[in-house]
Design an enzyme around this catalytic site. Structure first.
Site, PDB file in Angstrom:
ATOM      1  CG  ASP A 122     -12.496  34.781  74.652  1.00  0.00           C
ATOM      2  OD1 ASP A 122     -11.814  33.746  74.443  1.00  0.00           O
ATOM      3  OD2 ASP A 122     -11.889  35.806  74.696  1.00  0.00           O
ATOM      4  CE  LYS A 182      -7.664  31.798  77.069  1.00  0.00           C
ATOM      5  NZ  LYS A 182      -7.024  32.985  76.502  1.00  0.00           N
ATOM      6  CG  MET A 227      -9.217  40.554  84.937  1.00  0.00           C
ATOM      7  SD  MET A 227      -7.524  39.902  83.861  1.00  0.00           S
ATOM      8  CE  MET A 227      -7.420  41.476  83.166  1.00  0.00           C
TER       9      MET A 227
HETATM   10  C1  LIG Z   1      -9.593  38.910  80.264  1.00  0.00           C
HETATM   11  S1  LIG Z   1     -10.297  40.558  80.433  1.00  0.00           S
HETATM   12  C2  LIG Z   1     -10.976  40.731  79.004  1.00  0.00           C
HETATM   13  C3  LIG Z   1     -11.301  42.401  78.931  1.00  0.00           C
HETATM   14  C4  LIG Z   1     -12.134  42.657  77.366  1.00  0.00           C
HETATM   15  N1  LIG Z   1     -11.176  42.326  76.542  1.00  0.00           N
HETATM   16  C5  LIG Z   1     -12.684  44.059  77.261  1.00  0.00           C
HETATM   17  O1  LIG Z   1     -12.036  44.940  76.764  1.00  0.00           O
HETATM   18  O2  LIG Z   1     -13.596  44.377  78.072  1.00  0.00           O
HETATM   19  C6  LIG Z   1     -11.701  40.266  81.545  1.00  0.00           C
HETATM   20  C7  LIG Z   1     -12.036  41.337  82.454  1.00  0.00           C
HETATM   21  O3  LIG Z   1     -12.701  42.287  81.787  1.00  0.00           O
HETATM   22  C8  LIG Z   1     -13.829  42.881  82.613  1.00  0.00           C
HETATM   23  N2  LIG Z   1     -14.927  42.616  82.041  1.00  0.00           N
HETATM   24  C9  LIG Z   1     -15.218  42.131  80.999  1.00  0.00           C
HETATM   25  N3  LIG Z   1     -16.412  41.869  80.643  1.00  0.00           N
HETATM   26  C10 LIG Z   1     -17.114  42.606  81.649  1.00  0.00           C
HETATM   27  C11 LIG Z   1     -18.526  42.962  81.869  1.00  0.00           C
HETATM   28  N4  LIG Z   1     -19.567  42.704  81.152  1.00  0.00           N
HETATM   29  N5  LIG Z   1     -18.907  43.672  82.806  1.00  0.00           N
HETATM   30  C12 LIG Z   1     -17.761  44.224  83.766  1.00  0.00           C
HETATM   31  N6  LIG Z   1     -16.577  43.651  83.643  1.00  0.00           N
HETATM   32  C13 LIG Z   1     -16.075  43.088  82.586  1.00  0.00           C
HETATM   33  C14 LIG Z   1     -13.595  42.263  84.098  1.00  0.00           C
HETATM   34  O4  LIG Z   1     -12.589  42.984  85.013  1.00  0.00           O
HETATM   35  C15 LIG Z   1     -13.056  40.969  83.573  1.00  0.00           C
HETATM   36  O5  LIG Z   1     -12.371  40.220  84.692  1.00  0.00           O
END
Ligand SMILES: C[S@@+](CC[C@H](N)C(=O)[O-])C[C@H]1O[C@@H](n2cnc3c(N)ncnc32)[C@H](O)[C@@H]1O
Length: 261
Positions: free
Chosen positions: A42, A64, A179
């Site tokens: 990703d 994405k 998100m």
């Molecule tokens: C498609 S989801 C994936 C989540 C991922 N699988 C997880 O367990 O963190 C993407 C969302 O995860 C959150 N996210 C992912 N990485 C992040 C980070 N480094 N800091 C803050 N939020 C994060 C945000 O809300 C983002 O919009």
């Protein structure tokens, strides 16, 4: 369809990369990365982890960005299946934990339908990583005995509608919204209108474990405006709940002087 492999070794390993800090991958996840013939990853995975791939491994970015899909989901599914069926050991590297808002179910289903042995290597999700950075315990005996990981938005980018917002608003729970950035004002207004205390502390954790990490704290009624003023952007999570208060109260003012208002 015939599938190479001895029936024990997985041919597709779904690995959680963690939130961004390359040290937050599991030992097994790192081993799988080094063993992979192909890494399908990703956009949000740390580049330092990709550097762990063997020299002859192939790397494919199916990243994405919000609102933009590099490769459609069914193309990703097909890619995993075709390469595994060709005998390649495929690592599907996903940000955070692959089982949390990662469309893991669709990819696992596609692999299983093709009788491909799979494994899931969990990762540190953004919610727990963000809480850790701010010194927040997501649970507390007698204070918060329920954690909710929720997506704030639906597929079209509107407010998520697949659960009972009233229940969330009233629960003595720690709420972690993924998100959430674009809908933060609607999320907080909805929670408050359904009974959540507008003065309760909330936290926006942006880019957790990544170079431009920021923690923005404020009362629930103001956190959306504060985040907007700070131009907070994806990826970010919002955490609110009883334990956020105790953690923020314990923070040194010097460390958070810029962030806690
Ligand atoms: C498609 S989801 C994936 C989540 C991922 N699988 C997880 O367990 O963190 C993407 C969302 O995860 C959150 N996210 C992912 N990485 C992040 C980070 N480094 N800091 C803050 N939020 C994060 C945000 O809300 C983002 O919009």
């Amino acid at each position: 369809m015939t599938v190479p492999g001895d029936g024990r070794r997985p041919l597709v390993s779904f690995v959680g990369a963690g939130p961004g800090d390359p040290e937050l991958i599991t030992v097994r996840g790192l081993r799988r990365l080094r063993e992979a013939d192909l890494i399908v990853h990703d956009r949000l995975v740390p580049t330092a982890l990709l550097a762990e791939a063997s020299a002859d491994a192939e790397l494919i970015d199916v990243g994405k960005a919000p609102g933009r899909h590099c490769l459609a989901q069914d193309q990703i599914n097909r890619l995993l299946v075709e390469r595994a069926c060709a005998g390649r050991f495929v690592v599907r590297l996903k940000g955070g934990d692959p089982a949390i808002f990662g469309r893991l179910a669709e990819e696992v289903r596609a692999a299983r339908a093709a009788r491909i042995p799979v494994e899931i290597v969990p990762g540190v999700t953004a919610g727990t990583a963000g809480a850790a950075r701010a010194g927040i315990s997501l649970t507390e005996r007698g204070g918060a005995s329920l954690i909710v990981f929720a997506t704030a938005t639906d597929r079209a980018g509107g407010l998520a509608s697949g659960f009972d917002w009233g229940l969330l608003a009233r629960a003595q729970a720690t709420l972690v919204f993924y998100m959430a950035v674009r809908r933060l004002a609607t999320v907080t207004a909805t929670l408050i209108s359904l009974g959540r205390d507008p003065g309760a502390p909330a936290l926006v954790a942006e880019n957790v474990g990544r170079p431009h990490e920021r923690l923005i704290a404020g009362p629930l009624a103001r956190i959306a405006a504060d985040a907007r003023a700070a131009q907070a952007a994806s990826p970010a999570i919002m955490i609110c709940g009883p334990t956020v208060a105790s953690a923020l109260a314990g923070l040194e003012r010097s460390r958070f002087a810029e962030m806690v208002r």
